[in-house]
Design a protein around this motif. Structure first.
Motif, PDB file in Angstrom:
ATOM      1  N   GLU A  41      -9.220  23.145  13.036  1.00  0.00           N
ATOM      2  CA  GLU A  41     -10.562  22.559  13.187  1.00  0.00           C
ATOM      3  C   GLU A  41     -11.056  22.005  11.848  1.00  0.00           C
ATOM      4  O   GLU A  41     -11.682  20.940  11.799  1.00  0.00           O
ATOM      5  CB  GLU A  41     -11.534  23.594  13.736  1.00  0.00           C
ATOM      6  N   ALA A  44      -9.305  18.803  11.157  1.00  0.00           N
ATOM      7  CA  ALA A  44      -9.875  17.720  11.975  1.00  0.00           C
ATOM      8  C   ALA A  44     -11.124  17.137  11.323  1.00  0.00           C
ATOM      9  O   ALA A  44     -11.401  15.941  11.468  1.00  0.00           O
ATOM     10  CB  ALA A  44     -10.182  18.225  13.376  1.00  0.00           C
ATOM     11  N   TRP A  47     -10.469  14.214   9.130  1.00  0.00           N
ATOM     12  CA  TRP A  47     -10.115  12.951   9.773  1.00  0.00           C
ATOM     13  C   TRP A  47     -11.353  12.125  10.075  1.00  0.00           C
ATOM     14  O   TRP A  47     -11.241  10.963  10.475  1.00  0.00           O
ATOM     15  CB  TRP A  47      -9.406  13.175  11.105  1.00  0.00           C
ATOM     16  N   GLN A  48     -12.526  12.709   9.932  1.00  0.00           N
ATOM     17  CA  GLN A  48     -13.758  12.051  10.379  1.00  0.00           C
ATOM     18  C   GLN A  48     -14.299  11.095   9.318  1.00  0.00           C
ATOM     19  O   GLN A  48     -14.319  11.416   8.129  1.00  0.00           O
ATOM     20  CB  GLN A  48     -14.836  13.099  10.688  1.00  0.00           C
TER      21      GLN A  48
END
Length: 84
Positions: A41, A44, A47-48
């Motif tokens: 998480e 992730a 990646w934003q």
């Protein structure tokens, strides 16, 4: 534990051990929210784009709840703001 503070908020960040492995707990004590994120998480999040986080701030007082009116901080400041 690591504490990060600016003029708007304070967050606590800590590494915790759960029976499912390590997690990062991020807490906002003043707002009463916290989240525990696993390594995937957290990855992730990397990646934003920055715009994702800007959208998260569209509700600066937490997730929308029915019956709760979110107002910009400038509306809540007494100096020069209007009162209902």
């Amino acid at each position: 534990m690591l504490t990060l503070t600016n003029e708007f908020t304070t967050v606590l960040v800590e590494k915790i051990q759960t029976r499912n492995g390590e997690r990062l707990r991020i807490s906002a004590p003043r707002m009463g929210y916290s989240v525990e994120l696993d390594p995937l998480e957290l990855e992730a999040l990397t990646w934003q784009p920055v715009e994702t986080f800007s959208r998260l701030l569209s509700t600066p007082f937490g997730p929308d709840e029915e019956g709760v009116e979110a107002r910009p901080l400038s509306d809540l400041i007494l100096f020069g703001g209007e009162h209902d």
